[in-house]
Design an enzyme around this catalytic site. Structure first.
Site, mmCIF file in Angstrom:
data_model
loop_
_atom_site.group_PDB
_atom_site.id
_atom_site.type_symbol
_atom_site.label_atom_id
_atom_site.label_comp_id
_atom_site.label_asym_id
_atom_site.label_seq_id
_atom_site.Cartn_x
_atom_site.Cartn_y
_atom_site.Cartn_z
ATOM 1 N N HIS A 1 37.709 -64.410 46.161
ATOM 2 C CA HIS A 1 38.326 -65.456 46.969
ATOM 3 C C HIS A 1 38.385 -66.790 46.233
ATOM 4 O O HIS A 1 37.477 -67.144 45.481
ATOM 5 C CB HIS A 1 37.680 -65.576 48.349
ATOM 6 C CG HIS A 1 36.279 -66.118 48.391
ATOM 7 N ND1 HIS A 1 36.016 -67.464 48.472
ATOM 8 C CD2 HIS A 1 35.085 -65.500 48.401
ATOM 9 C CE1 HIS A 1 34.696 -67.636 48.532
ATOM 10 N NE2 HIS A 1 34.106 -66.463 48.484
ATOM 11 N N ASP B 1 30.730 -69.925 43.949
ATOM 12 C CA ASP B 1 31.108 -68.965 44.995
ATOM 13 C C ASP B 1 32.508 -69.371 45.448
ATOM 14 O O ASP B 1 32.637 -70.324 46.211
ATOM 15 C CB ASP B 1 30.096 -69.018 46.139
ATOM 16 C CG ASP B 1 30.551 -68.288 47.389
ATOM 17 O OD1 ASP B 1 31.544 -67.555 47.331
ATOM 18 O OD2 ASP B 1 29.915 -68.480 48.438
ATOM 19 N N GLU C 1 38.403 -67.230 52.802
ATOM 20 C CA GLU C 1 37.268 -66.333 53.026
ATOM 21 C C GLU C 1 36.162 -67.049 53.782
ATOM 22 O O GLU C 1 35.539 -66.499 54.686
ATOM 23 C CB GLU C 1 36.735 -65.824 51.684
ATOM 24 C CG GLU C 1 35.742 -64.662 51.806
ATOM 25 C CD GLU C 1 34.272 -65.068 51.897
ATOM 26 O OE1 GLU C 1 33.437 -64.207 52.146
ATOM 27 O OE2 GLU C 1 33.958 -66.275 51.740
ATOM 28 N N GLU C 2 35.901 -68.287 53.410
ATOM 29 C CA GLU C 2 34.717 -69.001 53.895
ATOM 30 C C GLU C 2 34.784 -69.333 55.384
ATOM 31 O O GLU C 2 33.786 -69.703 55.985
ATOM 32 C CB GLU C 2 34.502 -70.291 53.086
ATOM 33 C CG GLU C 2 34.180 -70.062 51.612
ATOM 34 C CD GLU C 2 32.794 -69.478 51.374
ATOM 35 O OE1 GLU C 2 32.066 -69.232 52.355
ATOM 36 O OE2 GLU C 2 32.445 -69.258 50.200
ATOM 37 N N HIS D 1 27.101 -72.904 48.194
ATOM 38 C CA HIS D 1 27.586 -73.739 49.307
ATOM 39 C C HIS D 1 27.026 -75.165 49.192
ATOM 40 O O HIS D 1 26.972 -75.882 50.186
ATOM 41 C CB HIS D 1 27.250 -73.134 50.678
ATOM 42 C CG HIS D 1 28.033 -71.890 50.963
ATOM 43 N ND1 HIS D 1 28.276 -71.435 52.228
ATOM 44 C CD2 HIS D 1 28.651 -71.007 50.144
ATOM 45 C CE1 HIS D 1 28.990 -70.327 52.180
ATOM 46 N NE2 HIS D 1 29.219 -70.042 50.913
#
Lengths: 373, 348
Positions: free
Chosen positions: A70, A180, A212-213, A323
């Site tokens: 992603h 990420d 995605e998140e 994150h």
């Protein structure tokens, strides 16, 4: 350096443009045509000189395999501009609010500099000092004198990310924001490159996914379009190998190799497929580890339920402090992740009959559906 | 209410016992599939397993109206996430596993390994947390434990089915009793093949307990005109229970609503009318929580009119789930009767 460029690109969910631009440039350089779908996923495929599987619906001689990563990252969106010129904001995706006060951010495509502010500690009530302020009590300060000055630089709806430069530490650790899943994007680009250069017998479909998140939104649409038999999701996952965590609470350990998943909150991978990945790692002497907690979800959670069901697994790099502004990912984990994914994909046509216990039946169902249509 | 004793052969009770005893936690349903498949095959046109592990059993007229009947094979359980140096297993829940129920239970793995759930000592035992529990399989080291159990292996409550007349008690009646009802209906439809005009697919689905994951892909593949799920429903007939309308022994429950779907009113009316016409004991179910495979089925592709036949059950998601054979047989009767109708019903 491509990974640095990917990490520093701004791509909060739904606003993946900068990342998309880099990826399309790299695909062009590989001679791969790509398309961007309605949700912003970038789809491409590295055709194999050994022949292409059949058209959708027809019986397939070889499995159709989709690899995804992603593009989007967690971040913020400006929700209101106060008379005083400070910005109120909402988090986009899962962000630990305890991290926020005092962090520098970039706002909008022009990367306006800001800092997340909160009430100074000497002005807080005693009871508030034991708790981190929540996002609703925080604001972004861009140094504007008032609302109209702020509005010249930013507007409501602008997105923001942590302001964080990519660095390589001791030639073995990558530090940066959005690792990420820009590490996944990077690996996927390398996979496509290797597939072409090494003339793999496998045709690799690739999807660089959006959103995605905020709930695995892009991947399902991408997988619907590709209609794969097998999907491999390249991810970066949590890594709680830090002081004070019980061994059974450590999801992964940095530097111990890419992590395989037997279950997360959104997906239980097919056991045969996961065993096959383990066997591939062992055959090639590639270190791997299990992700030992079952929280969180990846694009696999959406992909495996697409159409008549897809055999899906995920391969995740351990990442400390993901994150946040300064995630850490191990260089050797990335190299081993790339090696494992590559070996799995390159050898897929040979290994397919061993995985075909259920997949041939899937082909039958697909065929039956095609006949009906 | 009909209290007529329905005859169930010893063979069929033995099949139910095997279904209940099988270890089939979500994602690892193979042992259940290995029982269902040979039980279904003699009465089916074809039997297939799809990519996720759903077993799709086709019967009836291949050119007829396509009907999907789903019952899930999986049950709740736990999955091993860590093996410590002393050989104790840490785990995460699979599906709606209550910590209070789990503590002290005997758990079985598919290979026969049996463990007991223990907990770290703590002065405050009022709120046992799964994170503090472990499974003790009697191993004395990690290496010894790993001979029996690997990370990612899953376990379920241990124990078989108790049958006493109409009374059934056992783990995993959710939803092995539904699977058994589907198999009974399949067998009966085979015997009365001339009166079945539809293309019926019985889907024995996977991963219902972790979020209704198997049924959607099965529905996508089969593209049915009508969807039905056979699943259990909690009762409101125990001391100070939740206010639920369903009671044990009052027949098959025809679902109106749960958190996953509002049953198609035309189809529901057809189910009620069919039950009345055939003197089948039935009741109405309104469930303010929970969901079944009919949830994803009714949202598949362009939408599928769907309903649910529910089997009343007490002590749901415990090793002592209690159900009545007569309620299950009412469900078989209603399922067979409704599948033999033209399945014509008013639009929503």
């Amino acid at each position: 350096m491509l990974l640095a460029e990917l990490s520093e690109a701004m791509g909060v969910s739904g606003h993946e443009n900068e990342v998309r631009r880099i990826i399309r440039r790299e695909l062009d350089a590989l001679g791969l045509s790509s398309e961007t779908d309605a949700l912003g996923n970038v789809l491409t495929r590295a055709r194999s000189a050994h022949g292409s599987p059949d058209a959708p619906g027809a019986q397939r001689q070889a499995p159709r395999v989709l690899v995804t990563a992603h593009m989007d990252e967690v971040g913020f969106i400006v929700s209101r501009i106060e008379e005083s010129g400070v910005l109120r904001f909402k988090a986009v995706g899962g962000i630990d609010h305890r991290l926020l006060p005092g962090k520098a951010v970039w706002i909008g495509p022009k990367r306006v500099a800001g800092v997340i502010g909160s009430k100074p500690i000497h002005l807080t009530e005693a009871s508030a000092r034991t708790q981190a302020p929540e996002a609703k009590d925080l604001y972004i300060d861009i140094g504007a004198k008032n609302k109209s000055e702020a509005e010249k630089a930013v507007s409501v709806g602008d997105f923001a990310t942590f302001a964080s430069r990519f660095e390589t530490w001791h030639d073995r650790l990558f530090k940066g924001k959005a690792l990420d899943d820009r590490c996944g994007c990077y690996m996927l680009l390398q996979i496509l490159k290797k597939a072409i250069e090494e003339d793999w017998p496998t045709e690799v479909h690739a999807a660089f996914t959006a959103q995605e998140e905020i709930g695995l939104r892009g991947a399902g649409v991408a997988a619907y379009r590709v209609d794969p038999d097998i999907a491999l999701v390249l991810e970066v996952t949590t890594c709680a190998d830090t002081p004070g965590t019980d061994p059974h609470g450590q999801s992964t350990v940095l530097g111990h190799g890419p992590a395989l998943t037997f279950m997360d909150a959104r997906h239980i991978p097919d056991r045969h497929l996961v065993r096959h990945l383990v066997a591939t790692a062992e055959r090639h002497h590639i270190p791997y580890q299990w992700k030992r907690t079952t929280m969180g979800g990846t694009d696999a959670g959406a992909i495996h339920k697409v159409r008549g069901g897809v055999l899906t697994a995920s391969l995740s790099l351990p990442g400390r402090y993901i994150h946040g502004p300064s995630a850490l990912v191990s260089k050797t984990d990335l190299e081993h992740g790339l090696a494992l994914a590559s070996a799995f994909l390159r050898e897929l046509p040979e290994s397919w009959p061993h995985l075909a216990r259920v997949s041939n039946e899937q082909t039958n169902v697909r065929q039956e559906r095609a006949e009906r249509e | 209410m009909s209290a007529a004793r329905t005859h169930v052969s010893n063979d069929q009770l033995e099949l139910l016992s095997r279904l209940v005893a099988a270890c089939g936690p979500s994602g690892q349903e193979e042992p259940v599939r290995q029982i269902v498949e040979p039980a279904a095959a003699p009465f089916a046109r074809s039997v297939k397993t799809d990519a996720l592990g759903n077993l799709l059993v086709h019967c009836g007229n291949p050119d007829g109206k396509r009907v999907l009947v789903a019952a899930h094979m999986d049950e709740i359980g736990i999955i091993v996430t860590h093996i410590d140096d002393q050989g104790f297993l840490r785990f995460a829940p699979l599906g709606g596993m209550s910590p209070q129920v789990l503590l002290g239970q005997r758990m079985q793995f598919a290979n026969g390994t049996v463990g007991v759930v223990g907990i770290e000592h703590d002065e405050n035992m009022k709120e046992p947390k799964l994170e503090r529990m472990f499974v003790d399989i009697g191993a004395q080291s990690a290496a010894e434990a790993q001979e029996a159990v690997q990370l990612g292996d899953a376990a379920t409550f241990a124990g078989g089915l108790s049958v006493a007349g109409d009374q059934l008690v056992g783990k995993a009646l959710d939803d092995r009793l539904g699977c058994w009802v589907a198999l009974q209906a399949l067998q009966r439809l085979h015997a009365e093949a001339a009166s079945l005009h539809h293309h019926v697919t019985f889907a024995f689905t996977v991963q219902e307990e972790v979020g209704l994951r198997g049924a959607g892909p099965a529905a996508y593949a089969m593209e049915p005109a009508v969807g039905l799920a056979i699943d259990v429903t909690p009762t409101g007939d125990t001391p100070k229970s939740r206010h639920l309308p369903v009671a044990l022994g009052k027949g098959v429950a025809i679902k109106v609503i749960d958190r996953s779907l509002i049953c198609h009113p035309g189809l529901r009316r057809l189910l009620i009318d069919t039950a009345v016409q055939n003197n089948i004991a039935h009741q109405h179910e309104v469930l303010p929580y929970g969901g079944t495979d009919a949830g994803p089925i009714h949202l598949s592709r362009g939408g599928v009119p769907s309903g649910v036949l529910s089997l009343p059950i007490r002590n749901l998601h415990t090793p002592g789930e209690r159900a009545r054979l007569s309620d299950a047989m009412a469900a078989v009767d209603l399922l067979v009767a409704v599948l033999k109708t033209p399945l014509a019903f008013a639009a929503a």
